[in-house]
Design a protein around this motif. Structure first.
Motif, PDB file in Angstrom:
ATOM      1  N   MET A   1       0.850  -1.187   0.000  1.00 22.95           N
ATOM      2  CA  MET A   1       0.000   0.000   0.000  1.00 22.95           C
ATOM      3  C   MET A   1       0.890   1.242   0.000  1.00 22.95           C
ATOM      4  N   ALA A   2       0.684   2.121  -0.990  1.00 22.75           N
ATOM      5  CA  ALA A   2       1.514   3.321  -1.103  1.00 22.75           C
ATOM      6  C   ALA A   2       1.263   4.248   0.086  1.00 22.75           C
ATOM      7  N   ARG A   3       2.352   4.751   0.657  1.00 26.35           N
ATOM      8  CA  ARG A   3       2.264   5.719   1.754  1.00 26.35           C
ATOM      9  C   ARG A   3       2.376   7.123   1.155  1.00 26.35           C
ATOM     10  N   VAL A   4       1.301   7.898   1.324  1.00 26.30           N
ATOM     11  CA  VAL A   4       1.237   9.245   0.745  1.00 26.30           C
ATOM     12  C   VAL A   4       1.169  10.266   1.867  1.00 26.30           C
ATOM     13  N   LEU A   5       2.048  11.273   1.808  1.00 27.40           N
ATOM     14  CA  LEU A   5       2.017  12.371   2.772  1.00 27.40           C
ATOM     15  C   LEU A   5       1.607  13.653   2.072  1.00 27.40           C
ATOM     16  N   ILE A   6       0.589  14.312   2.624  1.00 28.23           N
ATOM     17  CA  ILE A   6       0.205  15.643   2.159  1.00 28.23           C
ATOM     18  C   ILE A   6       0.591  16.626   3.253  1.00 28.23           C
ATOM     19  N   VAL A   7       1.432  17.593   2.913  1.00 28.98           N
ATOM     20  CA  VAL A   7       1.882  18.591   3.880  1.00 28.98           C
ATOM     21  C   VAL A   7       1.021  19.842   3.700  1.00 28.98           C
ATOM     22  N   GLY A   8       0.238  20.170   4.732  1.00 27.12           N
ATOM     23  CA  GLY A   8      -0.653  21.328   4.689  1.00 27.12           C
ATOM     24  C   GLY A   8      -2.105  20.915   4.774  1.00 27.12           C
ATOM     25  N   ALA A   9      -2.775  21.316   5.867  1.00 24.24           N
ATOM     26  CA  ALA A   9      -4.186  20.981   6.069  1.00 24.24           C
ATOM     27  C   ALA A   9      -5.055  22.198   5.796  1.00 24.24           C
ATOM     28  N   GLY A  10      -4.785  22.844   4.653  1.00 24.28           N
ATOM     29  CA  GLY A  10      -5.657  23.912   4.171  1.00 24.28           C
ATOM     30  C   GLY A  10      -6.622  23.341   3.145  1.00 24.28           C
TER      31      GLY A  10
END
Length: 342
Positions: A1-10
């Motif tokens: 399962m690909a681990r995806v990081l999104i930086v910024g909770a806007g």
């Protein structure tokens, strides 16, 4: 399962997470990190320390749907309206310039409720007070370091914070950004301003005929909103709140000053505009160093891909424009890139 990081909770980051959850061809492990203590980004809503139901929007105040995006982004507006997250703005905003076909909407629970809706839809692992400092390439994965705690590895990283914050990152990312990309990122510029939220005791009367007003004759204050009135919420049990946004010139002039000093200067000017205002029970002064994009990335509409394998991509209003539709457009561009790699 690909681990995806999104930086910024806007808005861009949260919508990107929700869309990826809905449309990814296979399951992903999704994480969203933000350096702030809560979600929202520049769609932040603050609460009174004495009454969590008394809130004020410190960033975006209302959403204007233009004919250009009414059809293109209709599904997003329909979803938020169906959930009661957006409602038509019914009270007057004095001084607003409405063009033919424009519609204004408010968020009854504060604009950050839009972000919270998308984050909930995403099912992502959301962590606040995560200040990303370095991004390094390790064994064909991204090792992401933050101010506190151990580095973590991801297959894909999406950066949605303001562009100047991307340029501050250390590690291998510095050498992975091409000279052409760096020049384009460095050309992105933002206006700066302060926002002041004022919270009042329940039963306090703010006797003005408008819900919001643009000010043209004051060197400090550009916009005032009676936030509970703007949202058409009348309650004897919830204290009213005011949002005051400064002019850009005031913001730039006082950008490096102490927030407490700036708050006092705004109060002095507010007395000239609304003399005799009651004393608030609490205040919240917010510095927006990166308020609205004045010059977006010219040759990277919607997103910029910094590295393909593993994928490192940037998005946000720095690649479009600073409003709801600009962030939605960027999230859609980023989504298309992500779908090719998952």
């Amino acid at each position: 399962m690909a681990r995806v990081l999104i930086v910024g909770a806007g808005l861009t980051g949260s919508l990107c997470a929700a869309l990826l959850r809905r449309e990814a061809a296979r399951p992903v492990h999704l994480a969203v990190w933000d350096k702030a203590g809560d979600s929202g980004g520049r769609m932040a809503t603050a609460s009174s320390p004495y009454d969590p139901q008394s809130t004020v929007d410190l960033g975006a105040q209302y959403i204007t749907r233009t004919p250009q995006y009414a059809q293109k982004h209709q599904s997003f507006y329909d979803e938020l309206l169906a959930h009661g997250i957006l409602k038509p703005l019914t009270y007057p905003i004095e001084g607003t310039v409405m063009k033919a076909g424009d519609s204004n909407f408010v968020a009854p629970q504060g604009v950050s409720s839009i972000i919270k809706h998308y984050l909930k839809e995403s099912g992502a692992n959301i962590r606040f007070r995560q200040w990303v400092t370095q991004i390094n390439l390790r064994n064909n994965k991204w090792e992401v370091s933050k101010e506190t705690g151990s580095p973590e590895q991801f297959d894909i990283v999406v950066l949605t914070m303001p562009v100047p914050q991307i340029l501050l990152l250390k590690g291998d990312i510095v050498n992975l950004i091409s000279e052409h990309q760096r020049q384009e990122l460095e050309s992105v510029s933002y206006s700066s301003r302060y926002a002041l939220g004022l919270f009042y005791e329940a039963g306090t009367k703010i006797d003005v005929p408008w819900a919001g007003q643009y000010i043209t004759s004051n060197p400090c204050i550009r916009f005032i909103s009676i936030d509970n009135k703007k949202r058409n919420i009348v309650s004897s049990e919830i204290g009213p709140s005011l949002a005051i946004h400064t002019t850009v010139s005031f913001g730039v002039t006082h950008l490096e000053r102490d927030v407490e000093e700036v708050e006092e200067l705004i109060f002095q000017q507010l007395e000239n505009i609304l003399p005799g205002l009651p004393q608030p029970v609490a205040t919240k002064c917010q510095k927006w160093r990166h308020s609205q994009v004045t010059n977006p990335a010219a040759n990277s509409p919607g997103q910029m891909t910094l590295h393909r394998k593993p994928l490192l991509v940037c998005g946000g209003d720095g690649f479009t424009h600073s409003n709801f539709d600009g962030c939605v457009a960027s999230a859609l561009f980023v989504l298309e890139v992500l779908k090719k790699h998952i």
